[in-house]
Design a protein around this motif. Structure first.
Motif, PDB file in Angstrom:
ATOM      1  N   SER A   1       4.713 -10.396   1.093  1.00 45.90           N
ATOM      2  CA  SER A   1       4.526  -8.954   0.938  1.00 45.90           C
ATOM      3  C   SER A   1       3.329  -8.730   0.017  1.00 45.90           C
ATOM      4  N   ILE A   2       2.312  -8.035   0.523  1.00 53.70           N
ATOM      5  CA  ILE A   2       1.058  -7.850  -0.222  1.00 53.70           C
ATOM      6  C   ILE A   2       0.700  -6.367  -0.281  1.00 53.70           C
ATOM      7  N   ASN A   3       0.308  -5.908  -1.476  1.00 54.40           N
ATOM      8  CA  ASN A   3      -0.078  -4.514  -1.654  1.00 54.40           C
ATOM      9  C   ASN A   3      -1.332  -4.195  -0.852  1.00 54.40           C
ATOM     10  N   LYS A   4      -1.323  -3.028  -0.214  1.00 54.59           N
ATOM     11  CA  LYS A   4      -2.435  -2.650   0.660  1.00 54.59           C
ATOM     12  C   LYS A   4      -3.749  -2.418  -0.086  1.00 54.59           C
ATOM     13  N   ASP A   5      -3.660  -2.156  -1.390  1.00 56.62           N
ATOM     14  CA  ASP A   5      -4.887  -1.915  -2.171  1.00 56.62           C
ATOM     15  C   ASP A   5      -5.542  -3.208  -2.652  1.00 56.62           C
ATOM     16  N   ASN A   6      -4.855  -4.335  -2.513  1.00 55.70           N
ATOM     17  CA  ASN A   6      -5.367  -5.596  -3.050  1.00 55.70           C
ATOM     18  C   ASN A   6      -6.416  -6.214  -2.135  1.00 55.70           C
ATOM     19  N   LEU A   7      -7.366  -6.910  -2.717  1.00 51.90           N
ATOM     20  CA  LEU A   7      -8.416  -7.569  -1.945  1.00 51.90           C
ATOM     21  C   LEU A   7      -7.827  -8.653  -1.037  1.00 51.90           C
ATOM     22  N   THR A   8      -6.811  -9.326  -1.510  1.00 54.00           N
ATOM     23  CA  THR A   8      -6.186 -10.369  -0.681  1.00 54.00           C
ATOM     24  C   THR A   8      -5.612  -9.769   0.594  1.00 54.00           C
ATOM     25  N   HIS A   9      -5.065  -8.560   0.513  1.00 52.90           N
ATOM     26  CA  HIS A   9      -4.559  -7.866   1.711  1.00 52.90           C
ATOM     27  C   HIS A   9      -5.684  -7.678   2.723  1.00 52.90           C
ATOM     28  N   GLU A  10      -6.851  -7.259   2.237  1.00 54.40           N
ATOM     29  CA  GLU A  10      -8.017  -7.054   3.111  1.00 54.40           C
ATOM     30  C   GLU A  10      -8.412  -8.364   3.791  1.00 54.40           C
ATOM     31  N   TYR A  11      -8.390  -9.456   3.032  1.00 53.51           N
ATOM     32  CA  TYR A  11      -8.776 -10.755   3.581  1.00 53.51           C
ATOM     33  C   TYR A  11      -7.786 -11.232   4.647  1.00 53.51           C
ATOM     34  N   ILE A  12      -6.483 -11.095   4.364  1.00 51.95           N
ATOM     35  CA  ILE A  12      -5.476 -11.540   5.343  1.00 51.95           C
ATOM     36  C   ILE A  12      -5.586 -10.704   6.611  1.00 51.95           C
ATOM     37  N   LYS A  13      -5.775  -9.396   6.436  1.00 57.36           N
ATOM     38  CA  LYS A  13      -5.880  -8.474   7.568  1.00 57.36           C
ATOM     39  C   LYS A  13      -7.053  -8.868   8.472  1.00 57.36           C
ATOM     40  N   GLU A  14      -8.153  -9.275   7.840  1.00 58.80           N
ATOM     41  CA  GLU A  14      -9.365  -9.614   8.590  1.00 58.80           C
ATOM     42  C   GLU A  14      -9.281 -10.989   9.246  1.00 58.80           C
ATOM     43  N   SER A  15      -8.805 -11.995   8.479  1.00 56.80           N
ATOM     44  CA  SER A  15      -8.839 -13.381   8.978  1.00 56.80           C
ATOM     45  C   SER A  15      -7.565 -13.796   9.707  1.00 56.80           C
ATOM     46  N   GLY A  16      -6.455 -13.156   9.372  1.00 56.76           N
ATOM     47  CA  GLY A  16      -5.185 -13.515  10.006  1.00 56.76           C
ATOM     48  C   GLY A  16      -4.595 -14.816   9.494  1.00 56.76           C
ATOM     49  N   VAL A  17      -5.015 -15.260   8.311  1.00 60.15           N
ATOM     50  CA  VAL A  17      -4.464 -16.494   7.737  1.00 60.15           C
ATOM     51  C   VAL A  17      -4.160 -16.262   6.251  1.00 60.15           C
ATOM     52  N   PHE A  18      -3.225 -17.039   5.747  1.00 59.76           N
ATOM     53  CA  PHE A  18      -2.961 -16.997   4.308  1.00 59.76           C
ATOM     54  C   PHE A  18      -2.383 -18.333   3.854  1.00 59.76           C
ATOM     55  N   SER A  19      -2.549 -18.595   2.571  1.00 62.09           N
ATOM     56  CA  SER A  19      -1.977 -19.793   1.953  1.00 62.09           C
ATOM     57  C   SER A  19      -1.001 -19.372   0.867  1.00 62.09           C
ATOM     58  N   ILE A  20      -0.050 -20.242   0.584  1.00 63.87           N
ATOM     59  CA  ILE A  20       0.928 -20.018  -0.487  1.00 63.87           C
ATOM     60  C   ILE A  20       0.936 -21.255  -1.367  1.00 63.87           C
ATOM     61  N   SER A  21       0.576 -21.091  -2.627  1.00 59.16           N
ATOM     62  CA  SER A  21       0.660 -22.184  -3.604  1.00 59.16           C
ATOM     63  C   SER A  21       1.875 -21.912  -4.484  1.00 59.16           C
ATOM     64  N   ILE A  22       2.844 -22.820  -4.467  1.00 58.72           N
ATOM     65  CA  ILE A  22       4.104 -22.616  -5.173  1.00 58.72           C
ATOM     66  C   ILE A  22       3.962 -23.136  -6.597  1.00 58.72           C
ATOM     67  N   LEU A  23       4.086 -22.248  -7.575  1.00 61.29           N
ATOM     68  CA  LEU A  23       3.816 -22.588  -8.964  1.00 61.29           C
ATOM     69  C   LEU A  23       4.975 -23.329  -9.619  1.00 61.29           C
ATOM     70  N   ALA A  24       4.633 -24.245 -10.514  1.00 57.61           N
ATOM     71  CA  ALA A  24       5.628 -24.993 -11.279  1.00 57.61           C
ATOM     72  C   ALA A  24       6.179 -24.127 -12.406  1.00 57.61           C
ATOM     73  N   GLN A  25       7.388 -24.453 -12.846  1.00 56.90           N
ATOM     74  CA  GLN A  25       8.061 -23.668 -13.872  1.00 56.90           C
ATOM     75  C   GLN A  25       7.273 -23.621 -15.179  1.00 56.90           C
ATOM     76  N   GLU A  26       6.538 -24.694 -15.478  1.00 54.42           N
ATOM     77  CA  GLU A  26       5.815 -24.756 -16.754  1.00 54.42           C
ATOM     78  C   GLU A  26       4.414 -24.138 -16.687  1.00 54.42           C
ATOM     79  N   THR A  27       4.069 -23.468 -15.597  1.00 49.87           N
ATOM     80  CA  THR A  27       2.745 -22.857 -15.482  1.00 49.87           C
ATOM     81  C   THR A  27       2.486 -21.904 -16.646  1.00 49.87           C
ATOM     82  N   PRO A  28       1.358 -22.066 -17.364  1.00 50.09           N
ATOM     83  CA  PRO A  28       1.088 -21.195 -18.513  1.00 50.09           C
ATOM     84  C   PRO A  28       0.795 -19.759 -18.087  1.00 50.09           C
ATOM     85  N   LEU A  29       1.122 -18.830 -18.972  1.00 47.73           N
ATOM     86  CA  LEU A  29       0.955 -17.415 -18.661  1.00 47.73           C
ATOM     87  C   LEU A  29      -0.499 -17.038 -18.403  1.00 47.73           C
TER      88      LEU A  29
END
Length: 462
Positions: free
Chosen positions: A279-307
């Motif tokens: 689910s991606i907000n329509k105002d976000n640049l990533t939304h524009e990119y997915i809409k145009e290219s039709g592809v997306f990636s998901i990187s699953i973050l580790a629990q210890e990822t720093p803020l």
């Protein structure tokens, strides 16, 4: 015949397989100079190799011969103590209100009482008790089979903790208890544990039967404990934090350019063929990119990822900043970016369907590639909020306006970038700022623990 521990003599066989160690019982490590001299004299008389202060507030006399054990105990004027075995080994307690200025309850008095009641008490498995006079928990109460923790409102009693090769944090049983109530609850726990007669730590038993069932078996009504906290007259949006959201970086590509953002709404739709949705907000640049290219990636973050790493992708726009400037990544088969830092696994997908839902679009994608990068625990949305104390940007599908905080000590200051609120009563321990530090006293080079904004980006709100 090979030698073994001599439980009848309170003696533990040592590494040399010849000599033994005994642990004279010294409740809470409190003793007189007379007792110390006697231990030293006996150790010297029987040629002990060393006297060792143990983690359980006792003194071990190490390197004794088996034939001397009876005489050692006789000269000490003590009965053999429970150094090992299926019993209450020790009751560890801190100085409490007897000595410590930080204590909120009498840990010494409570510890001595429990030691008198239970030291050496036979049980199905080894059993340790910790009594801490305040939440600093100097007696390691949270990793004891039973732990007591002093608070201003009385004793907090926890059960089922242990350290060892598989550490376990105890479960909270009750809080706000006076001395008699706390002792009575400890008695109920130990009596119930003894009934099971199964050679396993109480924490393992509770894991097997469930903490709620264990509470019922010792007479604690789970319904009564919870019912008073339930309020059906409002929507407490923090309850939604417990839905199984995670924390991910979703990326895409457009005309050879890449972008990515933090997302917390990612889920698998089908197994055959493997299909996922974001689910991606329509105002976000990533939304524009997915809409145009039709592809997306998901990187699953580790629990210890720093803020600060999360903030880079969550509180900045790719229209204003190159988020990948100092981040290690590679482009996958779809061209979408795969984050290599703080990532335990990735997924690439090609959009097969999309659904407009108000401010957001749900993109459904068939998986093109996926792999595990490293072992680890993925960061859950609940962990991000409750442990990391993170917030979400206004474009997140789960964004909600927090109820105004009330300062408990000093003025509150809010980050104008991400909304994080600095409360002087809490401080920022991870950033080296102790609780009780007013905002004005924070060093100028301190930054927001959520998004990395500077101190000058904070505004006083109370």
């Amino acid at each position: 015949m090979a030698k073994t521990d001599r439980l009848d003599k309170g003696a533990v066989l040592q590494r040399d397989r010849e000599t033994y160690a005994i642990v004279p019982h010294i409740a809470g490590g409190i003793c007189t100079p007379e007792v110390l001299r006697k231990i030293a004299d006996v150790a010297e008389k029987y040629g002990a190799k060393v006297i060792k202060a143990t983690g359980a507030q006792r003194l071990a006399i190490v390197g004794l011969k088996e034939e001397d054990l009876d005489n050692v105990w006789k000269d000490l004027g003590m009965d053999p103590a429970a150094a090992v075995g299926m019993c209450v080994r020790s009751v560890k307690f801190c100085p409490g209100t007897t000595f410590c200025r930080l204590a909120q309850q009498d840990a010494v008095g409570m510890g001595l009482k429990l030691d008198e009641m239970y030291h050496g008490y036979s049980l199905p498995a080894k059993f340790k008790i910790g009594v801490s006079g305040c939440p600093n928990c100097c007696a390691d109460s949270w990793v004891r089979d039973i732990g007591l923790i002093g608070t201003k409102k009385g004793w907090k009693v926890v059960v089922g903790g242990n350290s060892g090769s598989k550490p376990r944090i105890a479960h909270l049983l009750a809080e706000g208890l006076n001395d008699d109530e706390a002792i009575e609850l400890v008695k109920k726990v130990i009596d119930k544990f003894k009934e099971y007669q199964k050679s396993q730590r109480i924490g393992k038993l509770i894991n097997d039967i469930g903490i709620d069932r264990f509470k019922k078996e010792i007479g604690l009504s789970v319904a009564e404990q919870i019912a008073e906290k339930i309020d059906t007259s409002r929507i407490n949006e923090k309850a939604l934090y417990n839905i199984g959201y995670g924390l991910y970086i979703v990326g895409s590509v457009k005309d050879g350019n890449i972008n990515a953002q933090i997302a917390n709404t990612v889920f698998q739709v089908t197994a055959e063929p493997p299909t996922v949705a974001v689910s991606i907000n329509k105002d976000n640049l990533t939304h524009e990119y997915i809409k145009e290219s039709g592809v997306f990636s998901i990187s699953i973050l580790a629990q210890e990822t720093p803020l600060h790493f999360i903030a880079n992708f969550g509180f900045n726009s790719g229209r204003d900043k190159n988020k990948f400037e100092s981040v290690e990544y590679r482009q996958g088969k779809t061209g979408a970016p795969i984050i290599l830092e703080n990532t335990i696994a990735f997924i690439e997908a090609r959009v097969i369907e999309e659904m407009s839902v108000g401010t957001h679009t749900i993109f459904v994608g068939q998986v093109e590639s996926a792999d595990v990068l490293r072992a680890g625990t993925p960061m859950s949305y609940a962990y991000y909020h409750q442990v990391k104390r993170g917030t979400e940007p206004k474009t997140a599908p789960t964004f909600r306006k927090e109820e105004p905080k009330v300062a408990t000590k000093g003025d509150l200051y809010q980050c104008q970038v991400c909304g994080y609120i600095y409360d002087p009563s809490e401080g920022d321990p991870d950033g080296g700022i102790e609780p009780g530090t007013p905002f004005e006293a924070i060093p100028d080079d301190w930054v927001c623990p959520v998004c990395g904004a500077s101190k000058k980006d904070f505004k006083k709100i109370s």
